[in-house]
Design an enzyme around this catalytic site. Structure first.
Site, PDB file in Angstrom:
ATOM      1  N   SER A 163       0.894  -1.252  -0.092  1.00 41.07           N
ATOM      2  CA  SER A 163       0.014   0.037  -0.070  1.00 41.07           C
ATOM      3  C   SER A 163       0.994   1.280   0.000  1.00 41.07           C
ATOM      4  O   SER A 163       1.950   1.534  -1.020  1.00 41.07           O
ATOM      5  CB  SER A 163      -0.873  -0.076   1.234  1.00 41.07           C
ATOM      6  OG  SER A 163      -1.886   1.083   1.218  1.00 41.07           O
ATOM      7  N   HIS A 189      -2.606  -1.067  -3.272  1.00 37.30           N
ATOM      8  CA  HIS A 189      -3.752  -0.274  -3.256  1.00 37.30           C
ATOM      9  C   HIS A 189      -3.448   0.968  -3.920  1.00 37.30           C
ATOM     10  O   HIS A 189      -2.587   1.836  -3.727  1.00 37.30           O
ATOM     11  CB  HIS A 189      -3.891   0.236  -1.526  1.00 37.30           C
ATOM     12  CG  HIS A 189      -4.220  -1.057  -0.792  1.00 37.30           C
ATOM     13  ND1 HIS A 189      -4.047  -0.945   0.430  1.00 37.30           N
ATOM     14  CD2 HIS A 189      -4.834  -2.228  -1.138  1.00 37.30           C
ATOM     15  CE1 HIS A 189      -4.339  -2.239   1.176  1.00 37.30           C
ATOM     16  NE2 HIS A 189      -4.868  -2.849   0.205  1.00 37.30           N
ATOM     17  N   ASP A 285      -4.618  -4.824   6.073  1.00 39.62           N
ATOM     18  CA  ASP A 285      -4.833  -5.536   4.902  1.00 39.62           C
ATOM     19  C   ASP A 285      -3.941  -6.562   4.588  1.00 39.62           C
ATOM     20  O   ASP A 285      -2.438  -6.275   4.380  1.00 39.62           O
ATOM     21  CB  ASP A 285      -5.362  -4.647   3.957  1.00 39.62           C
ATOM     22  CG  ASP A 285      -5.889  -5.624   2.783  1.00 39.62           C
ATOM     23  OD1 ASP A 285      -6.195  -6.618   2.762  1.00 39.62           O
ATOM     24  OD2 ASP A 285      -5.614  -4.987   1.584  1.00 39.62           O
TER      25      ASP A 285
END
EC number: 3.1.1.61
Length: 344
Positions: A163, A189, A285
């Site tokens: 991310s 992401h 995540d």
């Protein structure tokens, strides 16, 4: 605790006002100034010493990319780029992330998307305030990367999740991947309009063929598949070989595509014939999914705190026992190939 001091840089007075108002509504943030162009911003940075700068990419006199380059060379600090979600905007934003910007946010395209976009700016400013700033990001490498010419695939696949800070991390890793690299799937992401450009950028720097994942694509050695942003999750499934599957669904662990979804699917599809890697990023995540992979027998790596822009996802994974070994970014590419090699 002291408030996060933010300077808002945008040539649109309306946009400066919208962003500033949204930031000031948060009790942890104080907007200390607004600048209409980089020359005004330069003086305000010196005078106001902000903790975070939000920076428009497209501005008169000097564009945001050129100004960011000067900031990172002369006074490195957390910067969040604000960009139009267009193809041209995607290319410039990716360059900004390579240069050391912490993250990017899309400008609201219309009235209906304004509140969501402003909420994202607030969230990413808070992340940026805690991020580690890379002072040498975007610098030309001193020598060309040495790719593994002797790499022999073992039949394992590689699954990577990342991310905030992931653009630089993935570029660093994939530039070491040879033409014979293991089939590799990535969930990063990123806005939907950015992932095709990002895959193309990775492709130019890697010995592997890097592409945006398509539904039903066969996983093959020498190829890397990047999850499309936005509407679907990327999974790996068995169907006349191993294939990518794009699945519509709600966000998982706060994200779509979700790293947890990818890792869980890899654990189910291949068990111990995999290497799982969790890189820099905020939140949790991927932590549970990586633990599922490790319990299925996969080898797992996490990026270490010192080399992360945000040590969130790797920390969460490490704390629950999902990470077999923590590795610096500079060693990560080689470590992945070592674990996926038939010669280990």
């Amino acid at each position: 605790m002291a408030k996060i001091r933010v300077l808002v840089v945008d040539d649109s007075a309306t946009m400066r006002s919208l962003i500033s108002a949204a930031l000031n509504r948060d009790p942890d943030i104080e907007v200390v100034g607004g600048a209409g162009d980089p020359f005004e911003a330069r003086g305000m940075i010196k005078a106001l010493n902000p903790d975070v700068v939000t920076l428009d990419i497209e501005m008169p006199n000097m564009n945001g990319i050129d100004f960011l380059e000067k900031i990172m060379r002369l006074r490195p600090m957390p910067v969040v780029m604000v960009s139009t979600l267009t193809q041209a905007g995607a290319e410039m934003t990716l360059r900004a992330l390579e240069l050391g910007a912490v993250d990017c946010v899309g400008k609201p395209a219309d009235a209906t998307g304004t509140q969501e976009a402003l909420a994202e700016i607030v969230a990413k400013v808070k992340i940026a305030a805690r991020a580690s700033v890379r002072t040498n990001a975007g610098a030309a490498p001193t020598s060309a990367p040495t790719r593994r010419k002797d790499f022999m695939p073992s039949g394992d696949i590689v699954a990577i999740g990342s991310s905030t800070g992931g653009v630089e991390a993935l570029l660093s890793i994939l530039q070491l991947f040879p033409e014979t690299c293991p089939p590799t799937v990535i969930t990063q992401h990123m806005p939907a309009t950015f992932t095709a450009s990002f895959a193309a950028r990775l492709d130019r720097s890697s010995g592997a063929k890097v592409q945006e994942a398509s539904d039903g694509a066969l996983l093959e050695p020498g190829k890397v598949y990047v999850a499309p942003g936005g509407a679907t999750h990327l999974e790996v499934v068995r169907s006349a070989g191993l294939r990518c599957r794009l699945v519509a669904g709600d966000p998982v662990s706060g994200h779509r595509p979700s790293v947890d979804v990818l890792f869980n699917s890899v654990a189910h599809a291949v068990g111990d014939k995999a290497v799982g890697v969790i890189l820099t990023g905020m939140g949790r995540d991927g932590a549970q999914g990586l633990l599922t992979m490790r319990k299925a027998g996969a080898k797992t790596l996490g990026q270490d705190e010192a080399s992360c822009v945000v040590y969130g996802m790797p920390r969460s994974a490490f704390e629950i026992g999902a990470v077999e070994r923590q590795v610096s970014l500079s060693s990560m590419g080689q470590s992945i190939l070592d674990l996926a090699s038939a010669r280990r």
